[in-house]
Each structure stands twice: as structure tokens, then as C-alpha cells.
Design a protein around this motif. Structure first.
Motif, PDB file in Angstrom:
ATOM      1  N   TRP A   1      58.128 -43.263  24.082  1.00 56.34           N
ATOM      2  CA  TRP A   1      58.748 -44.586  23.943  1.00 56.34           C
ATOM      3  C   TRP A   1      58.029 -45.630  24.799  1.00 56.34           C
ATOM      4  N   VAL A   2      57.713 -45.269  26.032  1.00 51.93           N
ATOM      5  CA  VAL A   2      57.030 -46.199  26.929  1.00 51.93           C
ATOM      6  C   VAL A   2      55.603 -46.469  26.436  1.00 51.93           C
TER       7      VAL A   2
ATOM      8  N   TRP B   1      54.538 -46.450  23.372  1.00 50.05           N
ATOM      9  CA  TRP B   1      54.631 -47.338  22.215  1.00 50.05           C
ATOM     10  C   TRP B   1      54.949 -48.760  22.658  1.00 50.05           C
ATOM     11  N   LEU B   2      55.800 -48.923  23.673  1.00 57.11           N
ATOM     12  CA  LEU B   2      56.115 -50.251  24.196  1.00 57.11           C
ATOM     13  C   LEU B   2      54.858 -50.922  24.740  1.00 57.11           C
TER      14      LEU B   2
ATOM     15  N   ARG C   1      52.501 -51.861  21.887  1.00 62.11           N
ATOM     16  CA  ARG C   1      53.027 -53.002  21.124  1.00 62.11           C
ATOM     17  C   ARG C   1      53.125 -54.282  21.950  1.00 62.11           C
ATOM     18  N   ALA C   2      52.771 -54.237  23.239  1.00 59.42           N
ATOM     19  CA  ALA C   2      52.860 -55.428  24.088  1.00 59.42           C
ATOM     20  C   ALA C   2      51.983 -56.557  23.557  1.00 59.42           C
TER      21      ALA C   2
ATOM     22  N   ILE D   1      59.216 -52.412  18.353  1.00 61.41           N
ATOM     23  CA  ILE D   1      60.052 -51.772  19.372  1.00 61.41           C
ATOM     24  C   ILE D   1      60.835 -52.813  20.156  1.00 61.41           C
ATOM     25  N   ASP D   2      62.074 -52.500  20.444  1.00 56.45           N
ATOM     26  CA  ASP D   2      62.946 -53.367  21.224  1.00 56.45           C
ATOM     27  C   ASP D   2      62.809 -52.957  22.695  1.00 56.45           C
ATOM     28  N   PRO D   3      62.225 -53.814  23.520  1.00 55.64           N
ATOM     29  CA  PRO D   3      62.062 -53.446  24.931  1.00 55.64           C
ATOM     30  C   PRO D   3      63.386 -53.059  25.595  1.00 55.64           C
TER      31      PRO D   3
ATOM     32  N   VAL E   1      64.021 -49.417  25.229  1.00 55.11           N
ATOM     33  CA  VAL E   1      63.172 -48.592  26.089  1.00 55.11           C
ATOM     34  C   VAL E   1      63.666 -48.657  27.529  1.00 55.11           C
ATOM     35  N   TRP E   2      64.023 -49.852  27.995  1.00 53.66           N
ATOM     36  CA  TRP E   2      64.510 -49.980  29.379  1.00 53.66           C
ATOM     37  C   TRP E   2      65.812 -49.207  29.570  1.00 53.66           C
TER      38      TRP E   2
ATOM     39  N   VAL F   1      54.726 -55.572  31.116  1.00 49.87           N
ATOM     40  CA  VAL F   1      55.473 -54.348  30.802  1.00 49.87           C
ATOM     41  C   VAL F   1      55.323 -53.346  31.948  1.00 49.87           C
TER      42      VAL F   1
END
Length: 115
Positions: free
Chosen positions: A20-21, A23-24, A27-28, A64-66, A69-70, A104
Motif C-alpha cells: 500500500w505504501v 503504491w502511494l 502514485r505521488a 489511491i486515497d492517501p 493508507v495513513w 509522502v
């Protein structure tokens, strides 16, 4: 790219969260660099093979919705140094770390310190 993915997968104590991280971070920046996409494909395969983790929800995520992930980062107990290390490696896979990627990473560092 395969060697990088193998190292990240092998060191990860949080393989699902690492995906997940990763991909975040990928996608940044707008668009996905070929290196980022290739790394992600190898990571997903290796996590499935080594850790027997298949994340169907992640498989369907394009944008992805940050916040999601957070939430996952905050819910994970213990030392997340392996996840931070993976994120830093992902950020450099396509060259210099961009300001968006650094943002990020800074957020991730802060959240990892709180844990």
C-alpha cells in the motif's frame, strides 16, 4: 528491478502494508513511470509467493486515497522501519525523489515515529 523487489519483499515484516505504501509513493507523481509499474508488479508477485499475501482490495485500486493508507499505517503496531525503508527505495526507483514523493515520505516518517 527484480533484485530491488526481492530485497524489499525479503526484509519486510509488514508485506501487505508495504504494498500500500509503495503504491502511494509511486502514485505521488502524475502518471506512472515504467520503473515504478515494473517494481510494483514484482513486489505484488513476490509478496504473494513469499508471504502468501493477496490483497484483492489493492488489486482494484488505481487512484489511491492517501487517507486510506495513513489509516492502515496508524493501525499497524510496532516498528515500521521496514515499511519506511521500502518507501524510500520506491521513491528513488525512477531517479531523483520529487517534492511530491518527499512529502509522502515526510508524512510516513512522522507517522512511523508516533507508533
Amino acid at each position: 528491478m527484480i533484485e530491488l523487489a526481492e530485497g524489499m519483499s525479503g526484509r519486510s515484516r509488514h508485506p501487505q502494508l508495504m504494498l500500500w505504501v509503495a503504491w502511494l509513493v509511486i502514485r505521488a507523481n502524475p502518471g506512472i513511470a515504467d520503473d515504478g509499474a515494473l517494481l510494483m508488479r514484482h513486489l505484488v508477485r513476490l509478496v504473494r509467493e513469499r508471504h502468501e499475501v493477496v490483497d484483492e482490495q489493492l488489486a482494484h485500486v488505481v487512484d489511491i486515497d492517501p487517507a486510506e493508507v495513513w489509516k492502515r499505517v496508524d493501525a499497524e503496531p510496532g516498528d515500521l522501519g521496514d515499511v519506511l525503508d521500502a518507501a524510500e527505495r520506491v521513491a528513488t526507483v525512477d531517479g531523483d525523489v520529487s517534492s511530491r514523493e518527499e512529502s509522502v515520505l515526510a508524512e510516513l516518517r512522522e507517522r512511523c515515529r508516533r507508533g
